[in-house]
Design a protein around this motif. Structure first.
Motif, PDB file in Angstrom:
ATOM      1  N   PRO A 275      13.642 -14.286  11.848  1.00 49.10           N
ATOM      2  CA  PRO A 275      12.464 -13.411  11.946  1.00 49.10           C
ATOM      3  C   PRO A 275      12.722 -11.952  11.587  1.00 49.10           C
ATOM      4  O   PRO A 275      11.819 -11.269  11.096  1.00 49.10           O
ATOM      5  N   VAL A 276      13.935 -11.450  11.808  1.00 46.16           N
ATOM      6  CA  VAL A 276      14.227 -10.056  11.451  1.00 46.16           C
ATOM      7  C   VAL A 276      14.292  -9.911   9.930  1.00 46.16           C
ATOM      8  O   VAL A 276      13.772  -8.939   9.359  1.00 46.16           O
ATOM      9  N   THR A 277      14.903 -10.887   9.257  1.00 46.32           N
ATOM     10  CA  THR A 277      14.928 -10.879   7.794  1.00 46.32           C
ATOM     11  C   THR A 277      13.515 -10.934   7.244  1.00 46.32           C
ATOM     12  O   THR A 277      13.169 -10.212   6.289  1.00 46.32           O
ATOM     13  N   ARG A 278      12.687 -11.761   7.842  1.00 48.41           N
ATOM     14  CA  ARG A 278      11.295 -11.887   7.387  1.00 48.41           C
ATOM     15  C   ARG A 278      10.524 -10.596   7.616  1.00 48.41           C
ATOM     16  O   ARG A 278       9.647 -10.233   6.823  1.00 48.41           O
ATOM     17  N   SER A 279      10.842  -9.861   8.679  1.00 48.36           N
ATOM     18  CA  SER A 279      10.209  -8.567   8.909  1.00 48.36           C
ATOM     19  C   SER A 279      10.537  -7.606   7.780  1.00 48.36           C
ATOM     20  O   SER A 279       9.667  -6.890   7.263  1.00 48.36           O
ATOM     21  N   ALA A 280      11.797  -7.589   7.356  1.00 45.39           N
ATOM     22  CA  ALA A 280      12.204  -6.727   6.240  1.00 45.39           C
ATOM     23  C   ALA A 280      11.498  -7.151   4.956  1.00 45.39           C
ATOM     24  O   ALA A 280      11.081  -6.299   4.158  1.00 45.39           O
ATOM     25  N   GLU A 281      11.356  -8.455   4.751  1.00 41.69           N
ATOM     26  CA  GLU A 281      10.675  -8.953   3.558  1.00 41.69           C
ATOM     27  C   GLU A 281       9.207  -8.562   3.560  1.00 41.69           C
ATOM     28  O   GLU A 281       8.632  -8.243   2.518  1.00 41.69           O
ATOM     29  N   VAL A 282       8.590  -8.594   4.740  1.00 44.23           N
ATOM     30  CA  VAL A 282       7.189  -8.183   4.869  1.00 44.23           C
ATOM     31  C   VAL A 282       7.036  -6.724   4.441  1.00 44.23           C
ATOM     32  O   VAL A 282       6.133  -6.374   3.669  1.00 44.23           O
ATOM     33  N   ILE A 283       7.910  -5.854   4.923  1.00 46.04           N
ATOM     34  CA  ILE A 283       7.832  -4.433   4.577  1.00 46.04           C
ATOM     35  C   ILE A 283       8.109  -4.225   3.098  1.00 46.04           C
ATOM     36  O   ILE A 283       7.401  -3.453   2.420  1.00 46.04           O
ATOM     37  N   LEU A 284       9.122  -4.904   2.564  1.00 46.10           N
ATOM     38  CA  LEU A 284       9.424  -4.819   1.132  1.00 46.10           C
ATOM     39  C   LEU A 284       8.204  -5.209   0.305  1.00 46.10           C
ATOM     40  O   LEU A 284       7.828  -4.508  -0.651  1.00 46.10           O
ATOM     41  N   SER A 285       7.578  -6.301   0.676  1.00 42.92           N
ATOM     42  CA  SER A 285       6.394  -6.766  -0.043  1.00 42.92           C
ATOM     43  C   SER A 285       5.258  -5.758   0.041  1.00 42.92           C
ATOM     44  O   SER A 285       4.581  -5.471  -0.957  1.00 42.92           O
ATOM     45  N   LYS A 286       5.058  -5.180   1.210  1.00 50.61           N
ATOM     46  CA  LYS A 286       3.966  -4.216   1.388  1.00 50.61           C
ATOM     47  C   LYS A 286       4.227  -2.919   0.611  1.00 50.61           C
ATOM     48  O   LYS A 286       3.285  -2.285   0.130  1.00 50.61           O
ATOM     49  N   ILE A 287       5.484  -2.521   0.488  1.00 49.02           N
ATOM     50  CA  ILE A 287       5.807  -1.342  -0.332  1.00 49.02           C
ATOM     51  C   ILE A 287       5.364  -1.580  -1.763  1.00 49.02           C
ATOM     52  O   ILE A 287       4.699  -0.734  -2.385  1.00 49.02           O
ATOM     53  N   LEU A 288       5.714  -2.730  -2.293  1.00 47.98           N
ATOM     54  CA  LEU A 288       5.382  -3.038  -3.686  1.00 47.98           C
ATOM     55  C   LEU A 288       3.883  -3.208  -3.883  1.00 47.98           C
ATOM     56  O   LEU A 288       3.321  -2.769  -4.891  1.00 47.98           O
ATOM     57  N   HIS A 289       3.218  -3.816  -2.903  1.00 49.25           N
ATOM     58  CA  HIS A 289       1.763  -3.954  -2.986  1.00 49.25           C
ATOM     59  C   HIS A 289       1.086  -2.579  -2.937  1.00 49.25           C
ATOM     60  O   HIS A 289       0.107  -2.332  -3.657  1.00 49.25           O
ATOM     61  N   ARG A 290       1.612  -1.697  -2.095  1.00 52.90           N
ATOM     62  CA  ARG A 290       1.037  -0.354  -1.983  1.00 52.90           C
ATOM     63  C   ARG A 290       1.226   0.421  -3.288  1.00 52.90           C
ATOM     64  O   ARG A 290       0.289   1.079  -3.781  1.00 52.90           O
ATOM     65  N   ALA A 291       2.423   0.343  -3.847  1.00 56.09           N
ATOM     66  CA  ALA A 291       2.684   1.030  -5.116  1.00 56.09           C
ATOM     67  C   ALA A 291       1.781   0.484  -6.216  1.00 56.09           C
ATOM     68  O   ALA A 291       1.248   1.235  -7.040  1.00 56.09           O
ATOM     69  N   LYS A 292       1.579  -0.817  -6.227  1.00 54.52           N
ATOM     70  CA  LYS A 292       0.719  -1.459  -7.226  1.00 54.52           C
ATOM     71  C   LYS A 292      -0.719  -0.967  -7.090  1.00 54.52           C
ATOM     72  O   LYS A 292      -1.395  -0.671  -8.081  1.00 54.52           O
ATOM     73  N   LYS A 293      -1.186  -0.859  -5.854  1.00 48.08           N
ATOM     74  CA  LYS A 293      -2.547  -0.392  -5.612  1.00 48.08           C
ATOM     75  C   LYS A 293      -2.709   1.072  -6.010  1.00 48.08           C
ATOM     76  O   LYS A 293      -3.708   1.459  -6.647  1.00 48.08           O
ATOM     77  N   LEU A 294      -1.735   1.898  -5.672  1.00 50.11           N
ATOM     78  CA  LEU A 294      -1.803   3.320  -6.011  1.00 50.11           C
ATOM     79  C   LEU A 294      -1.804   3.527  -7.527  1.00 50.11           C
ATOM     80  O   LEU A 294      -2.531   4.383  -8.050  1.00 50.11           O
ATOM     81  N   LEU A 295      -0.993   2.739  -8.228  1.00 52.08           N
ATOM     82  CA  LEU A 295      -0.974   2.829  -9.689  1.00 52.08           C
ATOM     83  C   LEU A 295      -2.338   2.460 -10.273  1.00 52.08           C
ATOM     84  O   LEU A 295      -2.821   3.104 -11.202  1.00 52.08           O
ATOM     85  N   ALA A 296      -2.952   1.419  -9.726  1.00 50.79           N
ATOM     86  CA  ALA A 296      -4.257   0.979 -10.218  1.00 50.79           C
ATOM     87  C   ALA A 296      -5.325   2.033  -9.965  1.00 50.79           C
ATOM     88  O   ALA A 296      -6.295   2.158 -10.735  1.00 50.79           O
ATOM     89  N   GLU A 297      -5.145   2.816  -8.900  1.00 52.61           N
ATOM     90  CA  GLU A 297      -6.130   3.844  -8.539  1.00 52.61           C
ATOM     91  C   GLU A 297      -5.856   5.178  -9.234  1.00 52.61           C
ATOM     92  O   GLU A 297      -6.611   6.139  -9.044  1.00 52.61           O
ATOM     93  N   GLY A 298      -4.771   5.244 -10.011  1.00 52.00           N
ATOM     94  CA  GLY A 298      -4.458   6.475 -10.723  1.00 52.00           C
ATOM     95  C   GLY A 298      -3.779   7.522  -9.880  1.00 52.00           C
ATOM     96  O   GLY A 298      -3.796   8.718 -10.212  1.00 52.00           O
ATOM     97  N   TYR A 299      -3.162   7.118  -8.790  1.00 50.77           N
ATOM     98  CA  TYR A 299      -2.442   8.049  -7.918  1.00 50.77           C
ATOM     99  C   TYR A 299      -1.333   8.761  -8.699  1.00 50.77           C
ATOM    100  O   TYR A 299      -0.636   8.163  -9.520  1.00 50.77           O
ATOM    101  N   ASP A 300      -1.186  10.044  -8.453  1.00 52.31           N
ATOM    102  CA  ASP A 300      -0.181  10.859  -9.149  1.00 52.31           C
ATOM    103  C   ASP A 300       1.143  10.822  -8.375  1.00 52.31           C
ATOM    104  O   ASP A 300       1.366  11.606  -7.451  1.00 52.31           O
ATOM    105  N   PHE A 301       2.007   9.901  -8.759  1.00 53.14           N
ATOM    106  CA  PHE A 301       3.309   9.761  -8.103  1.00 53.14           C
ATOM    107  C   PHE A 301       4.184  10.978  -8.391  1.00 53.14           C
ATOM    108  O   PHE A 301       4.210  11.491  -9.500  1.00 53.14           O
ATOM    109  N   GLN A 302       4.908  11.433  -7.367  1.00 55.00           N
ATOM    110  CA  GLN A 302       5.963  12.407  -7.619  1.00 55.00           C
ATOM    111  C   GLN A 302       7.092  11.741  -8.404  1.00 55.00           C
ATOM    112  O   GLN A 302       7.755  12.375  -9.217  1.00 55.00           O
TER     113      GLN A 302
END
Length: 435
Positions: free
Chosen positions: A235-262
């Protein structure tokens, strides 16, 4: 200068903590190991985020791939004593074993889920594309690269070779069980591989095992069962995987919205856009991902910034056991309370499910049907393993599934704002755990 028989002038040996030594006698294998695409595997961990649970799990796909090759080399050596094996077929076997994971991306399966990619497809593209690996394989003449790619795709005409690298008991599984057990420090993955190799016998479509070696095969099946639930689905490994997945999903969403990444993820921007070339993929490894995650700790977007800090600093989500059918009754209320508390449920409230089928017999027509393990009886007949083994029969065809709900407990325990909503969330989560 190459020898006419394709053998090295002097055998090369790798010291290995699992198999003691890995022996390379073929020029082809030595040259494949030296390619940039194979060396890239040194920068891809074998177990993704498991190092955050078991600190010794820092081994790589490079280690594992060499191990699979070594087991295959031993298999072939044993089988050659009992059958006639063409030189090209032997090398197809060894090359496919060595290269079976060359298409894995950073964090392997977590990455595949987010970007809907398939490491086996990338493996075939590397084998058949404009790569150093293809150049080495092509020296063998004919359709040699295509033959190796077909083994990976499980479409090669010699089904025995396919079964040696992809079946319910194969070189790949044998190495990762032993190797992952060694590096995580657990004893669950240990089994008598030498005994299994000694009792292996070649048949037309697959390898079978002498009845006298049944207990070694039983031990292998149970080792795999234990490793999945004690290590791979921890379950601890899966928690890390959940966060990893959410980071990538968040970055994907921000890119689609035209967010200005530093720090725009230019090294794998095409992966977000589903336009990644083979060359771009080969350049992608975990060091690049870590670079961006560390950079994104300073981004203005609060969610991306927080998730990256959690992953890099190992501030993982807590979890409770859950029953999805019952949990759905309170899911809307949990989402409402998370939103009211200023915590986005799309990124901080996650149900993660893991399931495994440790062994199955042949079920014609069913999805993902599996070729069974057969025992060679004293009278020369074949018997499916679970028909002879009470131990294996007890788990055959039984799919075990585990569900957990992940959430950031630290944010809920912070009572500075929206205290009542957070208290209600914690109450509902603890009620859920007791269901």
């Amino acid at each position: 200068m190459n020898r006419p028989d394709g053998q090295l002038e002097e055998e090369k040996v790798f010291k290995d903590p699992v198999h003691r030594y890995i022996h390379v006698r073929d020029q082809l294998i030595w040259d494949l190991i030296g390619t940039r695409e194979f060396q890239r595997l040194r920068r891809i961990r074998q177990l993704g985020t498991t190092y955050l649970t078991f600190h010794g799990a820092e081994h790589t796909r490079f280690n594992h791939s060499l191990g699979v090759y070594e087991i295959m080399r031993r298999m072939v050596e044993n089988l050659e004593k009992k059958m006639t094996w063409e030189t090209d077929e032997r090398l197809v076997c060894l090359a496919a074993a060595l290269l079976h994971d060359v298409g894995h991306g950073p964090f392997s399966h977590s990455f595949e889920k987010v970007f809907d990619t398939d490491h086996e497809e990338w493996t075939r593209r590397i084998i058949l594309g404009n790569t150093e690996i293809n150049e080495v394989l092509s020296r063998m003449g004919g359709n040699f690269p295509e033959h190796v790619a077909d083994v990976i795709a499980k479409t090669y005409e010699n089904k025995l070779i396919v079964s040696l690298i992809s079946s319910q008991i194969d070189a790949d599984r044998m190495d990762y069980l032993l190797r992952d057990a060694f590096y995580t420090g657990v004893s669950y993955g240990q089994f008598d591989m030498e005994r299994i190799l000694r009792v292996m016998r070649p048949m037309e479509d697959q390898a079978v095992f002498k009845h006298s070696g049944m207990h070694a095969v039983e031990d292998y099946i149970m080792s795999r069962y234990q490793m999945y639930w004690q290590v791979y689905f921890h379950p601890v490994t899966r928690s890390a995987e959940v966060i990893l997945s959410k980071i990538l999903h968040r970055a994907k969403k921000l890119l689609a919205e035209g967010y200005d990444f530093q720090q725009t993820p230019k090294h794998f921007l095409s992966l977000f856009e589903s336009t990644m070339t083979l060359e771009e993929y080969i350049r992608l490894d975990e060091s690049i991902i870590f670079y961006y995650f560390q950079a994104w700790e300073q981004e203005e977007d609060a969610i991306l910034r927080d998730l990256c800090r959690r992953f890099m600093d190992r501030r993982l989500f807590k979890y409770v056991e859950c029953d999805p059918s019952k949990q759905m009754l309170i899911w809307p209320e949990l989402q409402r309370l998370f939103t009211a508390a200023g915590i986005d449920p799309d990124y901080y409230l996650v149900i993660d499910s893991s399931s495994d089928l440790p062994y199955d017999f042949y079920r014609p027509g069913e999805k993902d049907e599996r070729m069974p393990i057969h025992l060679l009886m004293p009278d020369g007949s074949l018997r499916e393993l679970s028909r002879e083994s009470d131990v294996v029969e007890a788990i055959s065809g039984k799919k075990r599934t585990d569900h957990k709900l992940y959430f950031p407990e630290d944010l809920l325990l912070d009572q500075k704002e929206y205290g009542e909503e957070k208290r209600r969330i914690l109450s509902l989560l603890h009620e859920q755990e007791g269901m």
